[in-house]
Motif scaffolding. Structure first.
Motif, PDB file in Angstrom:
ATOM      1  N   VAL A   3      -3.121  63.333  53.172  1.00  0.00           N
ATOM      2  CA  VAL A   3      -1.806  63.173  52.547  1.00  0.00           C
ATOM      3  C   VAL A   3      -1.668  61.795  51.920  1.00  0.00           C
ATOM      4  O   VAL A   3      -1.197  61.653  50.777  1.00  0.00           O
ATOM      5  N   PHE A   4      -2.103  60.757  52.642  1.00  0.00           N
ATOM      6  CA  PHE A   4      -1.999  59.408  52.101  1.00  0.00           C
ATOM      7  C   PHE A   4      -2.850  59.270  50.851  1.00  0.00           C
ATOM      8  O   PHE A   4      -2.424  58.665  49.849  1.00  0.00           O
ATOM      9  N   ALA A   5      -4.067  59.830  50.878  1.00  0.00           N
ATOM     10  CA  ALA A   5      -4.938  59.753  49.698  1.00  0.00           C
ATOM     11  C   ALA A   5      -4.331  60.505  48.521  1.00  0.00           C
ATOM     12  O   ALA A   5      -4.392  60.048  47.377  1.00  0.00           O
ATOM     13  N   ALA A   6      -3.722  61.660  48.794  1.00  0.00           N
ATOM     14  CA  ALA A   6      -3.116  62.447  47.718  1.00  0.00           C
ATOM     15  C   ALA A   6      -1.948  61.707  47.075  1.00  0.00           C
ATOM     16  O   ALA A   6      -1.789  61.712  45.847  1.00  0.00           O
ATOM     17  N   THR A   7      -1.131  61.036  47.880  1.00  0.00           N
ATOM     18  CA  THR A   7      -0.010  60.285  47.312  1.00  0.00           C
ATOM     19  C   THR A   7      -0.512  59.090  46.504  1.00  0.00           C
ATOM     20  O   THR A   7       0.102  58.710  45.501  1.00  0.00           O
ATOM     21  N   ALA A   8      -1.629  58.513  46.937  1.00  0.00           N
ATOM     22  CA  ALA A   8      -2.180  57.378  46.194  1.00  0.00           C
ATOM     23  C   ALA A   8      -2.728  57.809  44.835  1.00  0.00           C
ATOM     24  O   ALA A   8      -2.806  56.992  43.904  1.00  0.00           O
ATOM     25  N   LEU A   9      -3.105  59.089  44.697  1.00  0.00           N
ATOM     26  CA  LEU A   9      -3.671  59.585  43.444  1.00  0.00           C
ATOM     27  C   LEU A   9      -2.603  60.058  42.456  1.00  0.00           C
ATOM     28  O   LEU A   9      -2.933  60.410  41.322  1.00  0.00           O
ATOM     29  N   LEU A  10      -1.332  60.085  42.884  1.00  0.00           N
ATOM     30  CA  LEU A  10      -0.283  60.494  41.955  1.00  0.00           C
ATOM     31  C   LEU A  10      -0.207  59.520  40.783  1.00  0.00           C
ATOM     32  O   LEU A  10      -0.299  58.304  40.966  1.00  0.00           O
ATOM     33  N   PRO A  11      -0.062  60.026  39.563  1.00  0.00           N
ATOM     34  CA  PRO A  11       0.046  59.116  38.411  1.00  0.00           C
ATOM     35  C   PRO A  11       1.339  58.310  38.465  1.00  0.00           C
ATOM     36  O   PRO A  11       2.405  58.848  38.752  1.00  0.00           O
ATOM     37  N   GLY A  12       1.230  57.018  38.201  1.00  0.00           N
ATOM     38  CA  GLY A  12       2.407  56.165  38.246  1.00  0.00           C
ATOM     39  C   GLY A  12       2.798  55.848  39.677  1.00  0.00           C
ATOM     40  O   GLY A  12       2.178  56.304  40.636  1.00  0.00           O
ATOM     41  N   ASP A  13       3.832  55.029  39.834  1.00  0.00           N
ATOM     42  CA  ASP A  13       4.335  54.714  41.161  1.00  0.00           C
ATOM     43  C   ASP A  13       5.827  54.446  41.080  1.00  0.00           C
ATOM     44  O   ASP A  13       6.440  54.494  39.998  1.00  0.00           O
ATOM     45  N   ALA A  14       6.419  54.171  42.226  1.00  0.00           N
ATOM     46  CA  ALA A  14       7.872  53.976  42.285  1.00  0.00           C
ATOM     47  C   ALA A  14       8.307  52.770  41.468  1.00  0.00           C
ATOM     48  O   ALA A  14       9.404  52.762  40.900  1.00  0.00           O
ATOM     49  N   ALA A  15       7.457  51.734  41.394  1.00  0.00           N
ATOM     50  CA  ALA A  15       7.833  50.542  40.628  1.00  0.00           C
ATOM     51  C   ALA A  15       7.985  50.874  39.145  1.00  0.00           C
ATOM     52  O   ALA A  15       8.931  50.416  38.490  1.00  0.00           O
ATOM     53  N   GLU A  16       7.084  51.670  38.601  1.00  0.00           N
ATOM     54  CA  GLU A  16       7.153  52.031  37.190  1.00  0.00           C
ATOM     55  C   GLU A  16       8.382  52.886  36.904  1.00  0.00           C
ATOM     56  O   GLU A  16       9.009  52.768  35.846  1.00  0.00           O
ATOM     57  N   ILE A  17       8.727  53.761  37.875  1.00  0.00           N
ATOM     58  CA  ILE A  17       9.878  54.642  37.675  1.00  0.00           C
ATOM     59  C   ILE A  17      11.186  53.878  37.836  1.00  0.00           C
ATOM     60  O   ILE A  17      12.152  54.091  37.097  1.00  0.00           O
TER      61      ILE A  17
END
Length: 332
Positions: A43-57
């Protein structure tokens, strides 16, 4: 030939070794714990692979790269993945999975607020699906003709996507018959049980595929048990069909039934994500979808791992109970 003293008669069911149920329960618990650790890493690896992050949003339109980096550091997302995973696991072990990257609220508060709604939904769907899957499995497993076709029918019907089932039920029960609301928006602060009409569509959308899927899985166990010699002997002795079912067949179905229930519970938790989003139901599923959209990784991780923990705990419990209640006396 003389049978040695203390030896079991030929053909007798094996007996449990002393302490075997306890050993099996401990083995199931350890296995579930190891799987949970593996799931947390995935799960942690999958969230790390999501494009973009909370800072960009979260960054304001037109924000510079420096401003985005500063916001990322403020959110604690600048460290490497291994360090962030270790910090997250440490927090979980302390009972603190972190705070939301979107609104700064503790993750536990967000999960606790939505958990009762999802638990009500999944519990109601499982309570409705459990007897239905047993009846469907009995029908498919005891069909005199076309047993394979009956099982294939259940399996094929269960393969219909949850979204399609939900849309069809909404069109019929809400659009055509007007019996229930088309959406399941709960009033703020109100428990789901206070508005049962809002649960009808979500619960049916989850229970129907689960019953079909579970019935297909149980059909083989029913057919295998119904063909056993002791069942045929009970019928020859004139025992009524209901007595044969209750006394000679059902005890042998308890173990597979418990395991199917555990698998079904996991499927219901996954289906809740789709159903809650479709009907606007305020549960963990809709929280997970919105958190993925905003890249709120602490919330995503907490919800996903919590769901996996429930499934693994249910499976371990089902294995332990099934192993201790199997009338065939299978040794662990």
């Amino acid at each position: 030939m003389t049978v040695p003293t203390g030896a079991a008669p030929a053909g007798a069911a094996p007996r449990h070794r002393a302490g075997a149920p306890l050993y099996g329960a401990l083995a199931a618990a350890v296995r579930a714990l190891l799987l949970l650790v593996a799931v947390s890493a995935v799960v942690f690896a999958a969230t790390a692979l999501l494009p973009g992050d909370a800072a960009e949003i979260r960054a304001s339109p037109g924000a510079t790269a420096e401003e985005v980096r500063a916001l990322r550091a403020e959110l604690g997302q600048e460290a490497g993945p291994l360090r962030r995973y270790a910090d997250w696991v440490g927090g979980v072990l302390r009972g603190d999975p972190g705070v939301s990257l979107v609104n700064g609220r503790p993750v536990l508060d967000a999960v606790a607020q939505r958990l009762p709604a999802t638990a009500t939904l999944v519990g109601a769907a499982l309570a409705l699906a459990a007897p239905a899957m047993l009846l469907l499995g009995w029908w498919a497993g005891t069909a005199r003709r076309g047993r394979g076709a009956a099982t294939a029918l259940l399996t094929g019907a269960a393969a219909v996507p949850t979204a399609v089932t939900a849309a069809g039920l909404a069109a019929l029960l809400s659009g055509v018959l007007g019996l229930v609301p088309a959406v399941s928006l709960l009033p703020p602060g109100q428990a789901p049980a206070h508005s049962p009409e809002l649960l009808v569509l979500p619960v049916l959308s989850m229970a129907l595929p689960t019953a079909l899927f579970g019935g297909g899985l149980l059909a083989g166990a029913v057919a295998d048990t119904a063909s056993r010699p002791h069942v045929a002997d009970a019928r020859r002795r004139g025992r009524s069909p209901w007595a044969v079912a209750a006394v000679d067949v059902l005890p042998f179905l308890l173990a597979p039934f418990l395991r199917v229930l555990a698998v079904s519970a996991g499927g219901l938790i996954a289906a809740a994500t789709v159903v809650e989003t479709l009907f606007g139901y305020p549960g963990l599923g809709s929280l997970l979808v919105s958190s993925i959209a905003s890249r709120d990784t602490p919330v995503i991780q907490a919800v996903a791992v919590s769901a996996a923990a429930v499934v693994l705990a249910g499976t371990a419990l089902a294995d332990a109970v099934a192993g201790g209640t199997d009338p065939r006396g299978r040794a662990w």
